[in-house]
Design an enzyme around this catalytic site. Sequence first.
Site, PDB file in Angstrom:
ATOM      1  N   SER A 191       0.838  -1.200   0.000  1.00  0.00           N
ATOM      2  CA  SER A 191       0.000   0.000   0.000  1.00  0.00           C
ATOM      3  C   SER A 191       0.880   1.261   0.000  1.00  0.00           C
ATOM      4  O   SER A 191       1.665   1.437  -0.930  1.00  0.00           O
ATOM      5  CB  SER A 191      -0.937  -0.060   1.208  1.00  0.00           C
ATOM      6  OG  SER A 191      -2.053   0.781   1.043  1.00  0.00           O
ATOM      7  N   ASP A 211      -8.472  -6.464  -4.592  1.00  0.00           N
ATOM      8  CA  ASP A 211      -8.249  -5.119  -4.052  1.00  0.00           C
ATOM      9  C   ASP A 211      -9.180  -4.137  -4.758  1.00  0.00           C
ATOM     10  O   ASP A 211      -9.186  -4.046  -5.978  1.00  0.00           O
ATOM     11  CB  ASP A 211      -6.779  -4.743  -4.275  1.00  0.00           C
ATOM     12  CG  ASP A 211      -6.341  -3.550  -3.453  1.00  0.00           C
ATOM     13  OD1 ASP A 211      -7.114  -2.574  -3.352  1.00  0.00           O
ATOM     14  OD2 ASP A 211      -5.222  -3.591  -2.913  1.00  0.00           O
ATOM     15  N   HIS A 231      -7.681  -5.662  -0.235  1.00  0.00           N
ATOM     16  CA  HIS A 231      -6.510  -4.872   0.169  1.00  0.00           C
ATOM     17  C   HIS A 231      -6.013  -5.265   1.561  1.00  0.00           C
ATOM     18  O   HIS A 231      -4.816  -5.333   1.815  1.00  0.00           O
ATOM     19  CB  HIS A 231      -6.861  -3.384   0.141  1.00  0.00           C
ATOM     20  CG  HIS A 231      -5.662  -2.498   0.269  1.00  0.00           C
ATOM     21  ND1 HIS A 231      -4.763  -2.304  -0.754  1.00  0.00           N
ATOM     22  CD2 HIS A 231      -5.183  -1.769   1.309  1.00  0.00           C
ATOM     23  CE1 HIS A 231      -3.795  -1.484  -0.365  1.00  0.00           C
ATOM     24  NE2 HIS A 231      -4.030  -1.140   0.884  1.00  0.00           N
TER      25      HIS A 231
END
Lengths: 348, 348
Positions: free
Chosen positions: A139, A293, A322
Amino acid sequence: MNDYYTQDVHGPYETIDIGRLELEEGGVLEHCMLAVATHGTLNAARDNVILIPTWYSGTSKIMEQAYIGPGRALDPARYFIVVVNQIGSGLSISPSNAPAAIAGARFPKVRIGDDVRAQHRLLTEHFGIERLALVVGGSMGAQQTYEWAVRYPDMVERAAPIAGTACNTEHDFLFAETLSEAITTDPGFDDGGYTGPEAVAAGLKRHAKLWTVMGWSTEFFRAGRHRALGFEDMQAFVDQFMTGYFGPMDPNNLLCMAWKWQRGDVGRHTEGRLPEALGRITARTYVMPISHDMFFPPSDCLAEQQLIAGSEFRPLVSIDGHLALFGTDPNWMSDLDRNLKELLSLPA
Amino acid sequence: MNDYYTQDVHGPYETIDIGRLELEEGGVLEHCMLAVATHGTLNAARDNVILIPTWYSGTSKIMEQAYIGPGRALDPARYFIVVVNQIGSGLSISPSNAPAAIAGARFPKVRIGDDVRAQHRLLTEHFGIERLALVVGGSMGAQQTYEWAVRYPDMVERAAPIAGTACNTEHDFLFAETLSEAITTDPGFDDGGYTGPEAVAAGLKRHAKLWTVMGWSTEFFRAGRHRALGFEDMQAFVDQFMTGYFGPMDPNNLLCMAWKWQRGDVGRHTEGRLPEALGRITARTYVMPISHDMFFPPSDCLAEQQLIAGSEFRPLVSIDGHLALFGTDPNWMSDLDRNLKELLSLPA
């Protein structure tokens, strides 16, 4: 002082002053304090270093708990693993712990590039490291990984951006904006002058709900994964798990990180020309999005991977979406480990 | 009076009083006014009727503009097409137009089943119709379509739920909750006592942003579809298109519809046993999710389709996601038409 950001909760880590850091947006951190957790030992050749930058709301603790360990790809027996908490994380210098002049809402704007320059100084000057066997992060950690590979190509041998992009998308920018607005629209936020997170509890809960909608996936909930994780229903999952997770965090810290996340873009090195920026990468790069995601989707990551010479696209399947980053899906974790081991086995 | 909800903007439609409607949640609409747009002519056998219920924020106008027309599946030359605006739509009885005693925040809670019973009375008593060649609707229109097929199986010959579910998911419930909270947390909302939508402009804009994040898809924005639709960038798309769309709407109307949307569930007929409820369907049913829908995804629709005897799963591809319903993707529209024509050609 917010007692969530302590050694008790997130330690052990060391806080290192890397000195004065001039920020890309014009602000200055006179003493850029970085909270650093290390695992393993730096070898004599100083060539066994793995750098891990952290993600939004995450700290070095989740990396220690879910990613690092004997027999794992990130094995302290083989590597000297340096986890650097990002600026704004609450452990490194952040709105919640900065000197009064730049505390809270007065904290300057920070960019991904500032973090990476700070980490570079830490590694070179504090640890005497000139080569990184691997930079790996998820991320916002992936954003920093890309920034490292573009900014310091001679130093990064391998790069593993997980569930993140080199240039943030308009869609992702807007999603992060809704997260920030969930916080700032709480009257208790008081333009950043709140007394503590509890004064912004309602906003932090709305922020947690948005994370619940976008952070996992529709398949995650249809499969009852939230119940499998020990929560009776969605309400309990939101109240106990997601709000429990975000609730103690400092709102200005989250806003600092979200602002940075929104503007992650290695194209800043090349006047916006992303192909040229990604063309600078010489690291062996595995681009590893997560199949489900909802805001760093595989399709966005694939478009970037195709601009990186010699890179490989390695999407990892998990209906956890995610937030498989949390380590909730053992199959995903072992897939990730297998890919990281393979990447680490490649010649530099 | 909100001049958005007028014949000038949404007409022509006729407003028909179907009388007293007792609501599932205990409230009562003494005069349940339904705004109805019809196209084509009822034939002598009264067997050429297509019913279209409307979606969240939508009205009969979008159906007229994007779905109904000569040569289309929904062809007024062949069918008598009845578009009924849902309760809370602002055209049929709604918080914004109800008698003072139940106006605004005092409007009673309404369920999908209430709409369908109201429509049933309209069709049977006002129009003298006993058979429906097709019920077709998108999103909340799909929820009503499923409710029709389960509640009145002898009346519904064919059903085409598009981009919606028979039993709303926990994920979708939470998404709709974030939409509602974007509105209710605006201080200008004033517990529903606002003077007009302009007093809740900030909340309606946040609501529009959440729709932007979830309503289209990441692929839509990566492909620059928002620019192709005539907007310079995401900011312009949010400000002009999405906020322009939702901004004039009445907040209490949106909340009425969102509450109903969250609780759509044909399992209410069978004490929560969804397979048993869907097992009541005798209509020829085409389940048509949109490939890139982020909150009524194909996987959730497939799980339900498999519980409907003789039904077919017909996912339709569009990177426009859920809001392909707006008619923005000509390929999707023609795919839909082809499927609807095929469905209409099947023996009842």
